[in-house]
Design a protein around this motif. Structure first.
Motif, PDB file in Angstrom:
ATOM      1  N   GLU A 181      52.356  49.730  13.562  1.00 33.26           N
ATOM      2  CA  GLU A 181      51.685  48.843  12.751  1.00 33.26           C
ATOM      3  C   GLU A 181      51.781  47.025  14.211  1.00 33.26           C
ATOM      4  O   GLU A 181      52.601  47.353  14.623  1.00 33.26           O
ATOM      5  CB  GLU A 181      52.317  48.899  11.689  1.00 33.26           C
ATOM      6  CG  GLU A 181      51.903  49.525  10.759  1.00 33.26           C
ATOM      7  CD  GLU A 181      50.368  49.830  10.366  1.00 33.26           C
ATOM      8  OE1 GLU A 181      50.001  48.412  10.305  1.00 33.26           O
ATOM      9  OE2 GLU A 181      50.658  50.942   9.563  1.00 33.26           O
ATOM     10  N   PRO A 182      50.350  46.933  14.366  1.00 30.22           N
ATOM     11  CA  PRO A 182      49.517  47.517  13.697  1.00 30.22           C
ATOM     12  C   PRO A 182      49.257  48.266  13.980  1.00 30.22           C
ATOM     13  O   PRO A 182      49.321  49.645  15.596  1.00 30.22           O
ATOM     14  CB  PRO A 182      48.412  46.407  14.292  1.00 30.22           C
ATOM     15  CG  PRO A 182      48.938  45.565  15.198  1.00 30.22           C
ATOM     16  CD  PRO A 182      50.394  45.835  14.769  1.00 30.22           C
ATOM     17  N   SER A 183      47.847  49.435  13.576  1.00 29.03           N
ATOM     18  CA  SER A 183      47.589  50.862  13.917  1.00 29.03           C
ATOM     19  C   SER A 183      46.946  50.978  15.492  1.00 29.03           C
ATOM     20  O   SER A 183      46.113  50.180  15.965  1.00 29.03           O
ATOM     21  CB  SER A 183      46.243  51.725  13.453  1.00 29.03           C
ATOM     22  OG  SER A 183      45.637  52.336  13.671  1.00 29.03           O
ATOM     23  N   LEU A 184      47.096  51.771  16.188  1.00 25.84           N
ATOM     24  CA  LEU A 184      46.544  52.432  17.718  1.00 25.84           C
ATOM     25  C   LEU A 184      45.585  53.034  17.879  1.00 25.84           C
ATOM     26  O   LEU A 184      44.822  52.502  18.818  1.00 25.84           O
ATOM     27  CB  LEU A 184      47.858  52.619  18.921  1.00 25.84           C
ATOM     28  CG  LEU A 184      49.182  52.029  19.319  1.00 25.84           C
ATOM     29  CD1 LEU A 184      49.799  52.934  20.087  1.00 25.84           C
ATOM     30  CD2 LEU A 184      49.097  50.812  19.553  1.00 25.84           C
ATOM     31  N   LEU A 185      45.674  53.579  16.436  1.00 22.17           N
ATOM     32  CA  LEU A 185      44.603  54.356  16.793  1.00 22.17           C
ATOM     33  C   LEU A 185      42.987  53.909  15.896  1.00 22.17           C
ATOM     34  O   LEU A 185      42.182  54.205  16.748  1.00 22.17           O
ATOM     35  CB  LEU A 185      45.115  55.555  16.178  1.00 22.17           C
ATOM     36  CG  LEU A 185      45.420  56.433  16.824  1.00 22.17           C
ATOM     37  CD1 LEU A 185      46.082  58.123  15.699  1.00 22.17           C
ATOM     38  CD2 LEU A 185      45.377  57.051  18.376  1.00 22.17           C
ATOM     39  N   ARG A 186      43.173  52.932  14.584  1.00 24.02           N
ATOM     40  CA  ARG A 186      41.911  52.301  14.403  1.00 24.02           C
ATOM     41  C   ARG A 186      41.035  51.781  15.802  1.00 24.02           C
ATOM     42  O   ARG A 186      40.399  52.195  15.345  1.00 24.02           O
ATOM     43  CB  ARG A 186      42.710  51.776  12.849  1.00 24.02           C
ATOM     44  CG  ARG A 186      43.267  52.947  11.669  1.00 24.02           C
ATOM     45  CD  ARG A 186      43.730  51.887  10.958  1.00 24.02           C
ATOM     46  NE  ARG A 186      44.359  52.713  10.187  1.00 24.02           N
ATOM     47  CZ  ARG A 186      45.311  52.121   8.629  1.00 24.02           C
ATOM     48  NH1 ARG A 186      45.006  51.314   8.791  1.00 24.02           N
ATOM     49  NH2 ARG A 186      46.325  53.226   8.812  1.00 24.02           N
ATOM     50  N   PRO A 187      41.921  50.985  15.859  1.00 27.48           N
ATOM     51  CA  PRO A 187      40.501  50.187  17.393  1.00 27.48           C
ATOM     52  C   PRO A 187      39.853  51.473  17.774  1.00 27.48           C
ATOM     53  O   PRO A 187      38.509  50.551  18.388  1.00 27.48           O
ATOM     54  CB  PRO A 187      41.325  49.119  17.704  1.00 27.48           C
ATOM     55  CG  PRO A 187      42.836  49.327  16.824  1.00 27.48           C
ATOM     56  CD  PRO A 187      42.756  50.568  15.671  1.00 27.48           C
ATOM     57  N   THR A 188      40.075  51.806  17.814  1.00 25.46           N
ATOM     58  CA  THR A 188      39.745  53.282  19.014  1.00 25.46           C
ATOM     59  C   THR A 188      38.352  53.783  18.525  1.00 25.46           C
ATOM     60  O   THR A 188      37.592  53.732  19.198  1.00 25.46           O
ATOM     61  CB  THR A 188      40.911  54.128  19.489  1.00 25.46           C
ATOM     62  OG1 THR A 188      41.092  54.950  18.595  1.00 25.46           O
ATOM     63  CG2 THR A 188      42.028  53.643  20.009  1.00 25.46           C
ATOM     64  N   ILE A 189      38.406  54.168  16.905  1.00 26.07           N
ATOM     65  CA  ILE A 189      37.143  54.694  16.089  1.00 26.07           C
ATOM     66  C   ILE A 189      35.648  54.562  16.707  1.00 26.07           C
ATOM     67  O   ILE A 189      35.133  55.401  17.274  1.00 26.07           O
ATOM     68  CB  ILE A 189      37.147  54.690  14.844  1.00 26.07           C
ATOM     69  CG1 ILE A 189      38.318  54.454  14.554  1.00 26.07           C
ATOM     70  CG2 ILE A 189      35.926  55.337  14.041  1.00 26.07           C
ATOM     71  CD1 ILE A 189      38.361  56.609  14.750  1.00 26.07           C
ATOM     72  N   PRO A 190      34.814  53.404  17.537  1.00 26.42           N
ATOM     73  CA  PRO A 190      34.129  53.161  17.001  1.00 26.42           C
ATOM     74  C   PRO A 190      33.415  53.723  18.476  1.00 26.42           C
ATOM     75  O   PRO A 190      32.727  53.799  19.235  1.00 26.42           O
ATOM     76  CB  PRO A 190      33.775  51.677  17.370  1.00 26.42           C
ATOM     77  CG  PRO A 190      34.774  50.980  16.707  1.00 26.42           C
ATOM     78  CD  PRO A 190      35.960  51.729  16.860  1.00 26.42           C
TER      79      PRO A 190
END
Length: 112
Positions: A52-61
């Motif tokens: 937390e915060p997520s390392l993966l969520r910002p990579t989606i785009p």
């Protein structure tokens, strides 16, 4: 399975920069590149678990285009690798699944 010797812990890397590069590596057909891409992605994704915060969520785009490139090869091995990594991301951080919804139009037509 062979492993990679990381010089820095995967979770300390810039995920938005590195994850798309590893996804692009899934397009490789020759060793050791296929293994480096697959094991590198697996290590980075697993290292992001519970952060937390997520390392993966910002990579989606930024991973959509390389994933789409993998799907567009119509090569079963490459497509399966990309799907497996996408599954691993969603299992590791379920919030990523929701973030993928707006990109379904870009990803799913390949499967028609």
């Amino acid at each position: 399975a062979p492993g990679l010797e990381w010089k820095v812990e995967p979770e300390r890397l810039d995920y938005v920069y590195h994850l798309p590069i590893f996804f692009d590596g899934l397009l490789e057909r020759a060793e050791p590149f296929t293994t480096i891409a697959t094991v590198g992605l697996r290590d980075m994704i697993n290292a992001a678990r519970g952060k937390e915060p997520s390392l993966l969520r910002p990579t989606i785009p930024v991973i959509i285009v390389p994933i789409r490139r993998c799907f567009q090869t119509r090569d079963n091995v490459i497509m399966a690798r990309a799907i497996n990594m996408l599954q691993l991301i969603i299992r590791t951080d379920p919030g990523c699944g929701e973030l993928l919804v707006p990109y379904y139009r870009q990803l799913l037509p390949t499967f028609n």
